[in-house]
Design an enzyme around this catalytic site. Structure first.
Site, mmCIF file in Angstrom:
data_model
loop_
_atom_site.group_PDB
_atom_site.id
_atom_site.type_symbol
_atom_site.label_atom_id
_atom_site.label_comp_id
_atom_site.label_asym_id
_atom_site.label_seq_id
_atom_site.Cartn_x
_atom_site.Cartn_y
_atom_site.Cartn_z
ATOM 1 N N PHE A 106 1.073 -0.910 0.060
ATOM 2 C CA PHE A 106 0.323 -0.039 -0.235
ATOM 3 C C PHE A 106 0.255 1.120 0.216
ATOM 4 O O PHE A 106 1.581 1.174 0.327
ATOM 5 C CB PHE A 106 -0.720 -0.250 1.713
ATOM 6 N N GLN B 266 -8.171 14.310 3.827
ATOM 7 C CA GLN B 266 -7.494 13.307 3.160
ATOM 8 C C GLN B 266 -8.699 13.472 1.757
ATOM 9 O O GLN B 266 -9.867 13.996 1.790
ATOM 10 C CB GLN B 266 -7.112 12.377 3.448
ATOM 11 N N HIS C 199 -8.417 11.166 -1.263
ATOM 12 C CA HIS C 199 -7.974 10.209 -2.154
ATOM 13 C C HIS C 199 -7.575 9.953 -3.390
ATOM 14 O O HIS C 199 -8.860 10.622 -4.061
ATOM 15 C CB HIS C 199 -8.945 8.851 -1.986
ATOM 16 N N LEU D 115 -15.296 5.358 -4.076
ATOM 17 C CA LEU D 115 -13.738 4.898 -4.149
ATOM 18 C C LEU D 115 -13.449 3.780 -4.431
ATOM 19 O O LEU D 115 -13.956 3.184 -5.435
ATOM 20 C CB LEU D 115 -13.558 4.632 -3.048
ATOM 21 N N GLU E 21 -6.759 2.213 -3.439
ATOM 22 C CA GLU E 21 -5.417 1.857 -3.098
ATOM 23 C C GLU E 21 -5.034 0.651 -3.854
ATOM 24 O O GLU E 21 -3.759 0.766 -4.492
ATOM 25 C CB GLU E 21 -4.853 2.557 -1.968
ATOM 26 N N ARG F 229 -0.950 9.296 -0.646
ATOM 27 C CA ARG F 229 -1.819 10.486 -0.585
ATOM 28 C C ARG F 229 -1.853 10.885 -1.416
ATOM 29 O O ARG F 229 -2.634 11.870 -2.116
ATOM 30 C CB ARG F 229 -3.499 9.668 0.215
ATOM 31 N N HIS G 247 -11.773 11.632 0.311
ATOM 32 C CA HIS G 247 -11.818 10.827 1.032
ATOM 33 C C HIS G 247 -11.665 10.795 2.967
ATOM 34 O O HIS G 247 -12.729 9.668 3.193
ATOM 35 C CB HIS G 247 -10.225 10.156 1.057
ATOM 36 N N ARG H 194 -3.044 10.563 6.282
ATOM 37 C CA ARG H 194 -2.788 9.301 6.541
ATOM 38 C C ARG H 194 -2.661 8.430 5.683
ATOM 39 O O ARG H 194 -2.786 8.467 4.237
ATOM 40 C CB ARG H 194 -4.740 9.088 7.049
#
Lengths: 573, 257
Positions: free
Chosen positions: A127, A240, A242, A252, A255, A286, A351, A386
């Site tokens: 990730f 955040q 995304h 979404l 990721e 991100r 996000h 994050r």
């Protein structure tokens, strides 16, 4: 008996929110032999946790990394702190990362189905911003599997769940939180909930923004409840975006799609991440990837309408079907694109909220008796940005740990005495009646739409003082206009317009907090990127933003970050 | 186009249908059309919603007489006749409402469940069947220090059923649920089967037997509506068929012993 007599429910611990945090907390309260209850504005299985796709980070080391050193919680902590642009509190990060493996295994022991390696162990994938393939997953339905598993555990123990109750206020008596008032949506009746301790686990506020991956219910209700009751909020300007939300609906696209090898391409077919993050490429954190995409679009290398391509075709049909079945279905259903055949059109979308209710390491807010955990809280494990796979982890780890802290603290909280709950119910009943009596004025919908557009355009991925000042002025004007908003539906029962009105009331407050925090933070850090202050400024802003409500309005102050394990360094990927 | 919407709230003597004219933009879903009505024309219209991405299960309703999620059902393909699902019909689902499938999209609450208001139904009975199958993992052995191992192929089979989002579409499409109020229904049986085939589960055979009743595995008439309407591709009918085979096998083995 008077039929209008207030209904008061009494519990040791009241948990507001029925997502992963709330349900995990309810189990801990139950294990301690206490009387806990969950209250949620939707059926728990409809909570936004269910939509989490990619996974949960834990240094199980089931999959070897590139080097010879196995993964460890310390390396997980390092990646998290670096990803946070050094704003995370390192004691909280250490706690979360140390508890991560036990948390993944606990869910497994409760029967959760995780994807597996050939060895039979829990599978892990790479990730963004992580030095190891550390993200445990259940295909691309990790949140769904986790939430259904916890819900099963909760119903097996017959823990009371007040479904479709919307909390309208926290009850505060003698400087202490002793529960909440909540309207039963289906009947319109106001109920009082009297509790020795109250845990907010209500999730994020993504729907304050026009382009959001969040469920429609994510309106920041818990943050607004706490703030109005006198509990400060922390780091609210860190929002955040995304990188990969589906163009059009902003649903979404995990990721994990890039973790499996998906590539971002601009209109010229160029793998543009090579220019922005030469080492990590598409798997940079991100904030880095979202800025890169926005820059490509702004400089004319995006597609008409403002998007770029996420190309999965080279993974092959089998791998897409096995590892990313949900993503494929989403792309087909909502964009008419089969990722096996065509690249997926994506753009950044709001996000996650790194900020939230200011709590200490034990989840306690500054208002005694009030606790918060999960996305609505800011214990500060995410800092300014994050990492993917850390939010699901946070929900379950701190659902448990904060509930444990409540159990520990409970002896100091007596059973609320007196008629505070009754009085709060009468007050809220009158307030609802007054709202329903309002006539004329404009529709809530137009205020909400403008608010969302302002937040996305003025407090989005790239910010500057001029835009933000204009944005703040516009928000305060909307707050004024909101006073004249009225509803056509004046029924008490099943009045969704009323629920939406109450949500919007809170969203307008949170928007102002985000705006004031963003203006006060004159630097660029993590998700907060200012064209007028392009550099991180550790001398002045290695600190949390604290927003509190005073008689003069919203006030911003700063509090130092808890360091200890890792010294701040320049962040390169 | 027109959206023809079922309306009922407490105090009304009988339900009515309201018709709303609107432009169907490409990609527009039934859910976004309902929001448009609620926000711009009639804020008393009631329907459940949450994720708008077909994962939470809130917005199952009867759309053109087929149970579907409003968030993943687009208007234009419906009007073009591209999303027709041919269900094994029965009165509760095919009630006498006239609509022009080229011009109208008909939106009604899920059948077999009491209507609370407009498109919002009381799901208590649906979830009671879910609770009745005792959907809680119960291993026999104590929890190991690490995870219990699982073969990836076992996970693949389990996922067929863990994918259920408990939206109630199958329950609403099932002709047996329409006539037998005690039949557990496809979603609950699929959830039960998920525990019967989990290699980590300690009570697999026992669980299989809990639905060895006329209102459990044996209640199904194999209309296959459940599999057709499931928005997540879950095949309860396959689970029920396999459970029956397994029970027959168990009985035979019992006789031979």
């Amino acid at each position: 008996m008077n039929v209008d007599e207030p209904v008061i429910h009494t519990h040791d611990v009241l948990i507001i929110g029925g997502g992963l945090t709330g349900l995990r907390a309810a189990l801990s309260v139950f294990y301690a032999g206490l009387d806990g209850a969950v209250l949620s504005k939707v059926h728990p299985l409809r909570s936004h946790s269910v939509a989490a796709q990619g996974g949960m980070n834990a240094s199980l080391a089931n999959v070897p990394g590139e080097g010879s050193v196995p993964d460890s919680w310390e390396m997980h902590a390092y990646d998290t702190v670096k990803g946070s642009d050094y704003l995370a509190d390192q004691d909280a990060v250490a706690l979360m990362c140390r508890e991560a493996s036990a948390t993944v295994r606990e869910l497994e022991h409760m029967g959760m189905v995780w994807s597996r390696l050939d060895s039979g162990r829990i599978a892990q994938r790479p990730f963004g911003g992580a030095g190891f393939p550390r993200t445990c997953y259940a295909a691309d339905r990790t949140g769904h599997n986790a939430l259904h598993t916890l819900y099963q555990q909760v119903i097996a123990r017959q823990i009371p769940v007040y479904e479709e109750f919307f909390a309208t206020s926290l009850i505060v008596a003698d400087g202490r939180c002793t529960g909440c008032t909540a309207i039963e949506i289906m009947t319109g009746k106001m109920h009082g909930f009297s509790a020795r301790a109250t845990l907010l686990a209500t999730g994020g506020f993504g729907r304050v923004y026009s382009r959001s991956t969040n469920a429609l219910i994510n309106t920041g209700d818990g943050q607004a409840l706490a703030f109005v009751a006198g509990a400060p909020l922390k780091d609210m300007e860190f929002v955040q975006f995304h990188p990969t939300s589906l163009f059009g609906t902003n649903i979404l696209i995990t990721e994990g799609a890039r973790g499996e090898g998906g590539m971002l391409l601009n209109r010229e077919g160029e793998r543009f991440m090579e220019r922005y993050a030469p080492e990590s490429l598409d798997l940079a954190p991100r904030d880095v990837v979202a800025r890169a995409i926005e820059t490509e679009i702004a400089e004319g290398r995006g597609f008409e309408g403002g998007y770029v391509h996420l190309d999965l075709r080279h993974l092959g049909a089998d791998r897409i079907r096995e590892r990313l079945p949900g993503i494929r279905q989403i792309a087909i259903d909502f964009a008419g694109v089969d990722p096996i055949e065509e690249p997926v059109p994506i753009q950044p979308g709001q996000h996650y909220a790194m900020g939230g209710i200011d709590v200490g390491l034990d989840g306690a807010a500054s208002l005694p008796g009030l606790y918060a955990a999960g996305e609505c809280a800011c214990i500060s494990v995410h800092g300014a940005n994050r990492l993917g796979g850390n939010s699901l982890l946070e929900t379950v780890v701190f659902g448990r740990l904060v509930a444990d802290a409540i159990v520990r603290d409970l002896p100091q909280y007596t059973v609320p005495q007196g008629d505070d709950a009754e009085r709060a119910v009468s007050r809220e009943d009158r307030r609802i009646d007054d709202i329903l009596k309002k006539r004329g004025g404009e529709k809530a919908f137009s205020v909400k739409k403008e608010l969302k557009d302002i937040m996305f355009s003025r407090f989005g991925i790239f910010r500057n003082a001029g835009d933000m000042e204009a944005g703040l002025t516009a928000i305060t004007r909307l707050q004024d206009r909101f006073r004249t908003v009225s509803l056509s539906n004046s029924e008490r029962g099943v009045n969704q317009a009323l629920v939406r009105y109450l949500e919007l009331e809170g969203m307008l407050i949170l928007a102002e907090v985000v705006a004031r925090g963003a203006l006060a933070r004159k630097e660029s850090r993590g998700s907060h990127t200012r064209a007028d202050y392009p550099k991180r400024d550790d001398d002045r802003f290695l600190a949390h933003t604290i927003a509190s409500m005073s008689e003069r309005g919203i006030e911003i102050s700063f509090r130092p970050v808890s360091l200890g394990m890792f010294s701040p360094k320049e962040r390169a990927y | 186009m027109r959206l023809k919407v079922f309306r009922h709230r407490q105090g009304m003597s009988e339900p009515r249908y309201d018709t709303f004219e609107m432009e169907a933009a490409p990609g527009m879903t039934v859910l976004s059309a309902l929001f448009k009505i609620q926000e711009e024309f009639d804020d008393s219209l009631a329907f459940r919603y949450s994720c708008r991405g077909a994962v939470c299960g809130s917005c199952a309703m009867l759309i053109n007489k087929v149970p579907r999620l409003a968030c993943r059902t687009q208007l234009m393909p419906l009007l073009a006749g591209e999303q027709e699902i041919s269900l094994s019909g029965y009165p509760a689902i095919g009630g006498p409402v006239s609509w022009d499938p080229k011009e109208d999209v008909l939106v009604e609450p899920l059948p077999h469940l009491p209507v609370i208001c407009d498109l919002v139904v009381d799901m208590t009975r649906f979830f009671a069947f879910y609770r009745d199958i005792d959907p809680v993992f119960s291993p026999l052995d104590p929890d190991p220090e690490k995870e219990r191992l699982m073969d990836p192929s076992d996970v693949r089979e389990l996922e067929l059923y863990t994918n259920c989002i408990l939206c109630g579409a199958c329950f609403a499409a099932c002709p047996v649920d329409a006539k037998n109020p005690r039949f557990s229904g496809p979603a609950a049986l699929a959830s039960l089967y998920r525990f019967c085939i989990d290699p980590r589960e300690g009570r697999r055979i026992e669980r299989l037997k809990t639905a060895d009743t006329p209102d459990g595995w044996w209640g199904c008439e194999f209309h296959a509506n459940c599999r057709q309407v499931c928005p997540r591709g879950v095949p309860p009918i396959v689970a029920i068929g396999q459970a029956r085979q397994e029970i027959k096998k168990q009985r035979k083995e019992g006789e031979e012993m």
